[in-house]
Design a protein around this motif. Structure first.
Motif, PDB file in Angstrom:
ATOM      1  N   LEU A  97       0.831  -1.209   0.000  1.00 22.72           N
ATOM      2  CA  LEU A  97       0.000   0.000   0.000  1.00 22.72           C
ATOM      3  C   LEU A  97       0.862   1.255   0.000  1.00 22.72           C
ATOM      4  N   VAL A  98       1.929   1.232   0.785  1.00 27.37           N
ATOM      5  CA  VAL A  98       2.835   2.380   0.810  1.00 27.37           C
ATOM      6  C   VAL A  98       3.492   2.549  -0.556  1.00 27.37           C
ATOM      7  N   GLN A  99       3.962   1.458  -1.135  1.00 24.00           N
ATOM      8  CA  GLN A  99       4.592   1.533  -2.456  1.00 24.00           C
ATOM      9  C   GLN A  99       3.624   2.051  -3.504  1.00 24.00           C
ATOM     10  N   SER A 100       2.365   1.731  -3.337  1.00 27.26           N
ATOM     11  CA  SER A 100       1.353   2.115  -4.325  1.00 27.26           C
ATOM     12  C   SER A 100       0.949   3.576  -4.232  1.00 27.26           C
ATOM     13  N   THR A 101       1.183   4.194  -3.070  1.00 24.56           N
ATOM     14  CA  THR A 101       0.656   5.542  -2.861  1.00 24.56           C
ATOM     15  C   THR A 101       1.709   6.609  -2.609  1.00 24.56           C
ATOM     16  N   SER A 102       2.858   6.235  -2.041  1.00 25.45           N
ATOM     17  CA  SER A 102       3.724   7.253  -1.435  1.00 25.45           C
ATOM     18  C   SER A 102       5.182   7.116  -1.841  1.00 25.45           C
ATOM     19  N   ILE A 124      11.240   3.495   4.080  1.00 32.69           N
ATOM     20  CA  ILE A 124      11.776   2.757   2.932  1.00 32.69           C
ATOM     21  C   ILE A 124      11.280   3.366   1.627  1.00 32.69           C
ATOM     22  N   SER A 125      10.025   3.815   1.626  1.00 30.71           N
ATOM     23  CA  SER A 125       9.461   4.395   0.401  1.00 30.71           C
ATOM     24  C   SER A 125       9.981   5.799   0.124  1.00 30.71           C
ATOM     25  N   GLY A 126      10.619   6.408   1.129  1.00 36.39           N
ATOM     26  CA  GLY A 126      11.072   7.783   0.988  1.00 36.39           C
ATOM     27  C   GLY A 126      10.053   8.796   1.444  1.00 36.39           C
ATOM     28  N   VAL A 185      -7.243  10.755  -0.527  1.00 38.06           N
ATOM     29  CA  VAL A 185      -6.295  10.208   0.447  1.00 38.06           C
ATOM     30  C   VAL A 185      -6.793   8.826   0.857  1.00 38.06           C
ATOM     31  N   LEU A 186      -5.927   7.819   0.738  1.00 41.40           N
ATOM     32  CA  LEU A 186      -6.309   6.455   1.081  1.00 41.40           C
ATOM     33  C   LEU A 186      -6.230   6.254   2.598  1.00 41.40           C
ATOM     34  N   VAL A 241      -7.362   0.469  -6.108  1.00 43.61           N
ATOM     35  CA  VAL A 241      -6.388   0.188  -5.047  1.00 43.61           C
ATOM     36  C   VAL A 241      -5.993  -1.290  -5.072  1.00 43.61           C
ATOM     37  N   ALA A 242      -6.973  -2.181  -5.185  1.00 44.74           N
ATOM     38  CA  ALA A 242      -6.674  -3.606  -5.230  1.00 44.74           C
ATOM     39  C   ALA A 242      -5.781  -3.943  -6.419  1.00 44.74           C
ATOM     40  N   ASP A 243      -6.030  -3.299  -7.551  1.00 46.61           N
ATOM     41  CA  ASP A 243      -5.205  -3.539  -8.740  1.00 46.61           C
ATOM     42  C   ASP A 243      -3.774  -3.066  -8.505  1.00 46.61           C
ATOM     43  N   ALA A 244      -3.615  -1.928  -7.829  1.00 41.87           N
ATOM     44  CA  ALA A 244      -2.272  -1.442  -7.510  1.00 41.87           C
ATOM     45  C   ALA A 244      -1.548  -2.408  -6.590  1.00 41.87           C
ATOM     46  N   LEU A 245      -2.275  -3.031  -5.659  1.00 43.93           N
ATOM     47  CA  LEU A 245      -1.665  -3.999  -4.756  1.00 43.93           C
ATOM     48  C   LEU A 245      -1.168  -5.226  -5.513  1.00 43.93           C
ATOM     49  N   ARG A 246      -1.906  -5.642  -6.512  1.00 38.19           N
ATOM     50  CA  ARG A 246      -1.443  -6.782  -7.307  1.00 38.19           C
ATOM     51  C   ARG A 246      -0.189  -6.418  -8.092  1.00 38.19           C
ATOM     52  N   LYS A 247      -0.075  -5.168  -8.517  1.00 34.34           N
ATOM     53  CA  LYS A 247       1.110  -4.732  -9.266  1.00 34.34           C
ATOM     54  C   LYS A 247       2.352  -4.667  -8.383  1.00 34.34           C
TER      55      LYS A 247
END
Length: 359
Positions: A97-102, A124-126, A185-186, A241-247
């Motif tokens: 989720l962090v990688q997908s948003t931030s 880690i994501s910056g 905002v998620l 959001v679910a699609d981003a999680l799969r990516k």
């Protein structure tokens, strides 16, 4: 040989190390581990048979899409299959989720103290962590969290029940908070301990997700279901959001053993509810016992209790270990103690009482 090291990301400097619960030392005085919020029961009926059968195909990759498990979850929670995403435990999905948003320049808001992985995966994501102190009652300060949202905020974690305090936010205050959060905002409702909740005013996050496209619900099989060693968790969120999680998922991260165990666990719900009910009874007994000794214990809806001890935290943890149970200290703050077997809880209560008498 050159002494020059490869260049690594600057964001990794100073990242706090995740500290797992200390195990009971082999041959030592500590016989029970109450430091990791693990389920003291063995796997649910049918799980070992499925895992054993699946072990025969360890030479093959697991199903990348976790197809059978995803469909089982979608049916169990009455959601579209496309709204379910799996990962390596709820913390693995949280990192996705962090990688997908931030990223650098973005902000992630969460209460503190809360789950100790949040600052790690944020850094880690910056992204920048925005930590909002808990109220004096050890509960999320949702008004302050809403005030902390800026145009740089991309993600908000609401840990409910909160780890390590066990406290909860209830329906009215959570809905009021969500009304204040911008739609882009998620908001992640981290419900790793959902099955232990007995407060009827605490909403099932899925009811909020159904009404709000910016709400994601995070769950795990590690706690109530007792699959901590197999690393499988999931999120339920609207399709973008679910699609981003799969990516962002690690390919083949959820093993076939984990997938089969999770499906079998979902199909053993009657036994699960019985075990959870027994742990809730033990939780109540532990809380009542601590309060009778004079301790201040926040109301907990999880499978652990929290004692804010400040400078006495480490000494208390050491006293428990000498008595035969390992607890989870947060030096300078307090200890989190998992509700375990009745025998372990008895040892802990005795150690807590003796420590308090010696204060």
């Amino acid at each position: 040989m050159s002494e020059t090291s490869p260049k690594l990301r600057a964001e990794l400097e100073g990242i706090p190390t995740y500290k797992p619960g200390k195990p009971a030392a082999a041959g030592g005085p500590a016989a029970y581990k109450l430091s990791s919020n693990e389920n003291p029961y063995p796997p649910l009926p049918g799980v070992m048979e499925k895992v054993t059968a699946a072990a025969c195909s360890l030479n093959r990759y697991p199903d990348l899409a976790c197809t059978a498990l995803t469909h089982e979850l979608a049916e169990r929670f009455d959601v579209p299959v496309s709204h379910v995403a799996t990962g390596t435990g709820s913390v693995g999905v949280a990192q996705q989720l962090v990688q997908s948003t931030s990223g650098p320049g973005d902000e992630i808001v969460y209460a503190w103290r809360s789950f100790e992985a949040y600052p790690i995966i944020s850094q880690i994501s910056g992204a920048t962590s925005v930590q909002v102190p808990l109220t004096p009652g050890e509960v999320h300060d949702l008004d302050a969290m809403a005030d902390a949202v800026t145009d740089r905020t991309r993600l908000i974690f609401v840990c409910n029940p909160n780890n390590p305090t066990g406290t909860v936010v209830r329906r009215a205050e959570l809905e009021r908070f969500l009304d204040r959060v911008p739609d882009d905002v998620l908001v992640v409702l981290d419900e790793a301990y959902r099955e232990f909740i007995r407060d009827e005013e605490v909403p099932d996050g899925l009811t909020l997700y159904r009404e709000r496209p910016n709400v994601c619900v995070l769950r795990t099989f590690s706690k109530a279901y007792g699959l901590a060693g197999l690393r499988v968790g999931f999120a339920i969120a609207h399709e973008p959001v679910a699609d981003a999680l799969r990516k962002t998922a690690v390919p083949f991260g959820v093993s076939r053993l984990a997938q089969e165990a999770a499906i079998a666990s979902l199909r053993a719900e009657d036994e699960l509810l019985g075990r959870v009910g027994s742990l809730v009874c033990e939780r109540n007994r532990v809380v009542d016992g601590l309060r009778a000794q004079g301790w201040t214990v926040p109301e907990t809806q999880a499978n652990f209790v929290w004692l804010r001890l400040g400078e006495r935290t480490v000494a208390f943890a050491e006293a428990c270990e000498r008595a035969g149970v390992v607890v989870r200290p947060f030096p300078g703050e307090g200890v989190r103690v998992t509700v375990g077997e009745a025998e372990a809880n008895d040892i802990f209560l005795k150690a807590a009482g003796e420590f308090r008498n010696g204060m």
